[in-house]
Design an enzyme around this catalytic site. Structure first.
Site, PDB file in Angstrom:
ATOM      1  CE  LYS A  27      -3.838  -0.273   2.311  1.00  0.00           C
ATOM      2  NZ  LYS A  27      -4.377  -0.679   3.609  1.00  0.00           N
ATOM      3  NE  ARG A  97      -6.390   4.101   4.862  1.00  0.00           N
ATOM      4  CZ  ARG A  97      -7.602   3.784   4.406  1.00  0.00           C
ATOM      5  NH1 ARG A  97      -7.852   2.562   4.017  1.00  0.00           N
ATOM      6  NH2 ARG A  97      -8.545   4.685   4.348  1.00  0.00           N
ATOM      7  N   GLY A 106      -7.761  -7.825   5.090  1.00  0.00           N
ATOM      8  CA  GLY A 106      -8.588  -7.931   6.291  1.00  0.00           C
ATOM      9  C   GLY A 106      -7.912  -8.588   7.490  1.00  0.00           C
ATOM     10  CG  MET A 108      -2.152  -7.516   9.815  1.00  0.00           C
ATOM     11  SD  MET A 108      -0.518  -7.168   9.209  1.00  0.00           S
ATOM     12  CE  MET A 108      -0.813  -6.654   7.563  1.00  0.00           C
ATOM     13  NE  ARG A 342      -6.008  -4.733  -3.195  1.00  0.00           N
ATOM     14  CZ  ARG A 342      -6.519  -5.009  -2.028  1.00  0.00           C
ATOM     15  NH1 ARG A 342      -5.745  -5.176  -0.987  1.00  0.00           N
ATOM     16  NH2 ARG A 342      -7.820  -5.116  -1.857  1.00  0.00           N
ATOM     17  CG  HIS A 460      -4.019 -49.808 -10.068  1.00  0.00           C
ATOM     18  ND1 HIS A 460      -5.369 -49.722 -10.299  1.00  0.00           N
ATOM     19  CD2 HIS A 460      -3.472 -50.319 -11.179  1.00  0.00           C
ATOM     20  CE1 HIS A 460      -5.614 -50.186 -11.505  1.00  0.00           C
ATOM     21  NE2 HIS A 460      -4.483 -50.561 -12.066  1.00  0.00           N
ATOM     22  NE  ARG A 623       8.039 -49.222 -17.338  1.00  0.00           N
ATOM     23  CZ  ARG A 623       7.460 -48.761 -16.242  1.00  0.00           C
ATOM     24  NH1 ARG A 623       8.082 -47.845 -15.495  1.00  0.00           N
ATOM     25  NH2 ARG A 623       6.263 -49.158 -15.884  1.00  0.00           N
ATOM     26  CD  GLU A 750      12.293 -47.610 -12.218  1.00  0.00           C
ATOM     27  OE1 GLU A 750      11.254 -47.051 -11.834  1.00  0.00           O
ATOM     28  OE2 GLU A 750      12.311 -48.472 -13.101  1.00  0.00           O
ATOM     29  CB  SER A 769      13.573 -41.902 -18.352  1.00  0.00           C
ATOM     30  OG  SER A 769      12.362 -41.302 -17.985  1.00  0.00           O
ATOM     31  CB  THR A 772      10.704 -39.241  -9.529  1.00  0.00           C
ATOM     32  OG1 THR A 772       9.585 -39.029 -10.392  1.00  0.00           O
ATOM     33  CG2 THR A 772      11.917 -38.520 -10.094  1.00  0.00           C
ATOM     34  CG  ASN A 773       6.171 -42.655  -9.573  1.00  0.00           C
ATOM     35  OD1 ASN A 773       6.045 -41.481  -9.238  1.00  0.00           O
ATOM     36  ND2 ASN A 773       5.596 -43.155 -10.647  1.00  0.00           N
ATOM     37  CB  CYS A 836       8.972 -40.909 -17.133  1.00  0.00           C
ATOM     38  SG  CYS A 836       9.787 -42.392 -16.525  1.00  0.00           S
ATOM     39  CE1 TYR A 856      11.629 -37.477 -21.020  1.00  0.00           C
ATOM     40  CE2 TYR A 856      13.783 -37.112 -21.997  1.00  0.00           C
ATOM     41  CZ  TYR A 856      12.832 -37.964 -21.457  1.00  0.00           C
ATOM     42  OH  TYR A 856      13.098 -39.301 -21.350  1.00  0.00           O
TER      43      TYR A 856
HETATM   44  C1  PEP Z   1       8.629 -44.567 -11.567  1.00  0.00           C
HETATM   45  O1  PEP Z   1       9.007 -45.430 -10.800  1.00  0.00           O
HETATM   46  O2  PEP Z   1       8.726 -43.355 -11.328  1.00  0.00           O
HETATM   47  C2  PEP Z   1       8.018 -44.926 -12.852  1.00  0.00           C
HETATM   48  C3  PEP Z   1       7.731 -44.012 -13.751  1.00  0.00           C
HETATM   49  O3  PEP Z   1       7.680 -46.222 -13.026  1.00  0.00           O
HETATM   50  P1  PEP Z   1       6.412 -46.924 -12.363  1.00  0.00           P
HETATM   51  O4  PEP Z   1       5.587 -45.872 -11.715  1.00  0.00           O
HETATM   52  O5  PEP Z   1       5.714 -47.596 -13.477  1.00  0.00           O
HETATM   53  O6  PEP Z   1       7.050 -47.845 -11.392  1.00  0.00           O
HETATM   54 MG    MG Z   2       9.215 -47.463 -11.546  1.00  0.00          MG
END
Ligand code: PEP
Ligand code: MG
Length: 886
Positions: A27, A97, A106, A108, A342, A460, A623, A750, A769, A772-773, A836, A856
């Site tokens: 402000k 103010r 709102g 303060m 603002r 799943h 895959r 992985e 790739s 990351t899961n 992925c 990517y």
């Molecule tokens: C993972 O593990 O990140 C992956 C993409 O493979 P999935 O989920 O099929 O195990």
């Molecule tokens: Mg996996």
């Protein structure tokens, strides 16, 4: 000279500007900026946020040299207004103010009409020739000061006001005259006494108490909560500033008023003036909603001069700040004043439209446009949402994880078969299961949405629903889904099969009954233009995780630049195919397995062909089979019967095979590359299917870029063994068919060991790739399937900031990724690297991917638009100096 704590603005000089929000608050900084632009702003000064910090760091004390500086600023204010603070002839009144660097509407405190006392109220009455106005201002001040600065309960003031109204037999405040208001003031003063407080007659005392109250309100419980909810604590805010501004009055008669104006419509984003105002009123009346405000258009008839002046100011402010402005204004006896400007809050649709329009108008760059829209806005615009009116009356019954966005309503069914049956009859259904399995995919596909009581964000149900773009709430642990009795129980509510239920996949909320949904506009018009800007700005590519041609088509429509992950095992979810897959899995001999694989090959070949066709010209990463076996073994009697018949063994024998296949820890079991090591024929069949599909298309004159990906690799030898056999089969087929086909072979990363030995793996691979899961599962040692039971405690206690399966845990998994990236690229500078796992669609993780230097990300088709925007924002943030901070 001490530190500078006070910044003045008036017609003679201006000390602040809009870039100083950190110390002047939003402000104060913008008031100074408007004053510099020569706009009609009442004069005043800002006490900086640094004072707030000092106050809280020093046991609620102010810096020593603050008092004289504030007094000096008050004298300057008196000079420029030619009024005197506390004067009984021509009193200066001020507002006090709050205003932090980031607006906290709102949260303060604010005090108006400060400077009035028993004497100056008389002066104000004479000067304005309006006794009622003067006493109304006085009673408002006493009330606000008592409530805000001294903590006297607001209701007690209302009681006193009502007492006077009742005695007079009137209902509205406006029906009270000056004498009545004097009585109100008397009653208010009595109230102060009863509460053991004193109303200070000395205006300077009033000022200091109010300044302290505003600084104090920085840490009131609701402000603290607000900062927590909006994640503002990490942003290094010093505190609130205090703005002391000469009062202007909108309540001086019919030629006065107060209002709010937006330079564009904040709901639709349309370029038209928008706003409302009240004649003869002060700001608080607009907020309180006692009278219905008029639309801005009507101001044109009431006061065309002020109206035109306001439009001019609006244009000037929007051009200057290069964003839609939300402006507070007051008209005092035909004179326009600006009290605040603002960047205006806006709906998701308006955010997109305004950003795109402003680029077309030449007001902002494409980069800026991309930064003006939140990824969650895009999400909102692409999925159905609940009708807000209907939602107000809906019965909330519980909460789970928001696994797949959108809003869905339908009749409850408890099995996939029932879902398919009812859907065939044209019913809308919600499939409710404790958890889902590949068996349920048909039912999931026809359902409006999916509700489970178990499982996490990569269960799943979550992964499949996201892939389908289907609304899902998973792991709703306090909702009992009783399959046996076909009832859902939660919070004392019991719902039977066929009853309506509604689920919100954006927030994870579940409601009993039917709530209407509305579907926002698709990826057309302004959104698609904005995302084209995003693609121009971003460096990171965005691919999709797609398993079948239909998903690949959706992915292309959403702008995916290729497929980053095709989970080939998902191709067998269909009821006709799944038993062939099961047959393969339970085969006892190589011969049996080869026979089963022979049957699977045509499906794979035609599916791969479809994928390549949809993604012509882009890379398609396929895959090799990675089924955690427990997801695919036959379980029910019917399944056992059918599979036993197909492979010609007894049900008994099959049951014992299934038992042999059972694993204590299937996620860490015989899956991924390990399957191919034991049964090379599986990888052989898949390689054949991939290469033959590609050859089919090349023969049709199409471009194909297949990438064969090996999952769960932890040791380079796994890769070298597989690579040799893939190469041999592929090269032979290519030679046989006499075509020119380039293909790549790469690995998923992985398993933590793979990160450590990434230099060895990188030397053998064309690409990495990150899965990351699994990398999160194995890196943290949290099971993907049931971490939901405790993750809430971890987040609450701040051990992890967010669910690590949704947002990459930068300092743990993130460092593993960096390690692997450095190792891989050191051995192979051309190595292409992506993500992925589910994190590929999460904006924070996408930013990490950019900052760390990946090529990517790949995510489910419906998240591609969000990912495109997030990738562009990451590129801009990087340019602006952001780095990875582990
Ligand atoms: C993972 O593990 O990140 C992956 C993409 O493979 P999935 O989920 O099929 O195990
Ligand atoms: Mg996996």
């Amino acid at each position: 000279m001490g530190k500078k704590y006070v910044y003045v603005w008036n017609k003679n000089r201006v000390e602040g500007n809009s870039k100083m929000k950190d110390i002047l608050g939003g402000k104060g900084a913008n008031l100074a900026e408007m004053a510099s632009l020569g706009l009609p702003v009442p004069p005043g000064f800002t006490i900086s946020t640094e004072v707030c910090k000092y106050y809280w760091d020093n046991n609620r004390k102010f810096p020593e040299d603050l008092a004289p500086t504030v007094e000096e600023a008050m004298r300057e204010l008196e000079n420029v207004t030619s009024k005197k603070f506390g004067d009984n002839k021509n009193p200066l009144l001020v507002s006090v103010r709050s205003g932090a660097a980031i607006s906290m509407p709102g949260m303060m405190d604010t005090i108006l009409n400060l400077g009035l006392n028993d004497e100056s109220v008389e002066g104000l009455a004479k000067l304005t020739n309006n006794e009622r106005f003067a006493w109304d201002s006085y009673r408002r001040f006493i009330q606000m000061f008592g409530d805000v600065a001294l903590g006297i309960p607001h209701e007690k003031f209302e009681e006193a006001l009502n007492e006077v109204k009742n005695k007079k037999g009137v209902k509205q405040d406006l029906e009270l005259d000056a004498n009545d208001l004097k009585k109100v003031v008397e009653l208010y003063k009595k109230l102060y006494k009863e509460e053991g407080k004193e109303f200070p007659q000395d205006p300077m005392k009033q000022l200091w108490i109010s300044i302290e109250a505003v600084f104090g309100s920085w840490n009131n419980p609701r402000a603290i909560k607000y900062r927590q909810i909006n994640e503002m604590d990490k942003q290094g805010l010093l505190g609130t500033a205090v703005n002391v501004v000469a009062m202007v009055f909108g309540n001086m008669g019919e030629d006065s008023g107060t209002g709010v104006a937006f330079t564009r419509d904040p709901n639709t984003g349309e370029k038209k003036y928008y706003g409302e105002f009240l004649t003869n009123a002060q700001g608080e009346d607009v907020v309180a909603g006692i009278r219905t405000p008029k639309s801005l258009d009507e101001l044109k008839n009431i006061n065309p001069k002020v109206y035109n002046q306001l439009l001019e100011v609006m244009d000037k402010l929007e051009t200057h700040f290069r964003d839609m402005q939300d402006i507070e204004f007051t008209v005092e006896r035909g004179q326009l004043y600006l009290l605040q400007t603002r960047s205006g809050k806006r709906t998701a649709a308006a955010a997109v439209k305004i950003a795109v329009d402003m680029v077309k108008e030449g007001l902002i760059s494409k980069e800026e446009a991309v930064m003006r829209v939140k990824p969650s806005d895009i999400e909102k615009l692409l999925h159905p949402i609940f009708d807000t009116e209907e939602l107000k009356n809906a019965q909330y019954i519980g909460k789970g994880l928001p696994a797949s966005p959108g809003a869905a309503t339908g009749k409850i069914v408890f099995s996939a078969d029932d879902a398919e049956k009812m859907a065939k009859d044209g019913e809308k259904v919600i499939l409710a299961r404790p958890e889902t399995s590949p068996e349920d995919v048909g039912g999931m596909n026809v359902a409006e949405g999916i509700l489970t009581s178990r499982g996490g964000m990569t269960s799943h149900a979550a992964v499949v629903a996201r892939g389908m773009g289907k609304t899902a709430v998973v792991g709703a642990e306090d909702i009992v889904i009783d399959l046996k009795n076909k009832v859902i129980k939660s919070n004392g509510v019991e719902l039977k099969e066929g009853d309506w239920i509604s689920i919100d996949g954006n927030e994870g909320k579940v409601y009993a009954g039917k709530v209407k949904t509305v579907r926002p506009e698709g990826l057309a018009g302004d959104i698609s233009v904005l995302l084209e800007y995003a693609d121009e700005v971003s460096v990171l590519g965005v691919r999709a995780n797609a398993d079948i041609p239909r998903d690949a088509k959706v992915a292309r429509e959403f702008g995916a630049q290729g497929i980053g992950l095709c989970r080939t095992e998902h191709m067998f979810f269909g009821s006709e195919r799944i038993n062939k897959m099961r047959t393969m899995i339970v085969s006892k001999t190589e011969e049996q397995r080869r026979a089963a694989l022979e049957q699977l090959l045509p499906y794979q070949r035609s599916d791969f062909k479809g994928l390549f066709e949809e993604m012509e010209g882009f890379s398609v990463t396929i895959r090799l089979l990675d089924p955690p076996l427990h997801e695919f073994v036959p379980e029910s009697d019917e399944q056992i019967r059918e599979v036993a018949k197909t492979i010609g063994i007894s049900e008994e024998e099959l049951r014992s095979t299934v038992k042999d296949l059972e694993e204590f820890n299937p996620m860490m079991g015989h899956r991924g590359v390990r399957l191919a090591i034991t049964y090379p024929e599986i990888a052989e069949m898949q390689t054949k299917a991939i290469i033959l599909a590609a050859i089919d298309l090349i023969k049709e004159g199409k471009k194909v870029q297949p990438e064969i990906m090996i999952p769960v690799v932890g040791n380079v030898k796994e890769l070298t063994i597989l690579k040799e056999s893939i190469k041999q089969i592929a090269d032979e087929l290519i030679k046989e068919n006499n075509v020119d086909l380039e293909y790549k072979i790469g690995t998923m990363i992985e398993v933590p060991r793979a990160c450590v030995v990434a230099d060895q793996i990188g030397a053998e691979a064309d690409f990495f790739s990150f899965g990351t899961n699994d990398l999160t599962q194995l890196g943290l040692g949290f099971s993907r399937d049931d971490y939901g039971k405790f993750i809430g405690d971890y987040i609450e206690k701040g051990i992890y900031e967010k669910d690590p399966f949704q947002q990459i845990d930068r300092e743990g998994v993130g460092r593993l990724i960096k390690l692997a990236l450095d190792g891989g690229r050191s051995a192979n500078p051309k190595l292409k690297v992506g993500i992925c796992g589910e994190h590929g669609g999460d904006p924070d993780s996408i930013e990490f991917a950019h900052l760390v230097g990946l090529d990517y990300v790949s995510c489910s088709p419906y998240r591609v638009p969000v990912a495109r925007l997030a990738a562009a924002q990451a590129a801009v943030n990087y340019k602006r100096g952001k780095t990875v901070n582990y």
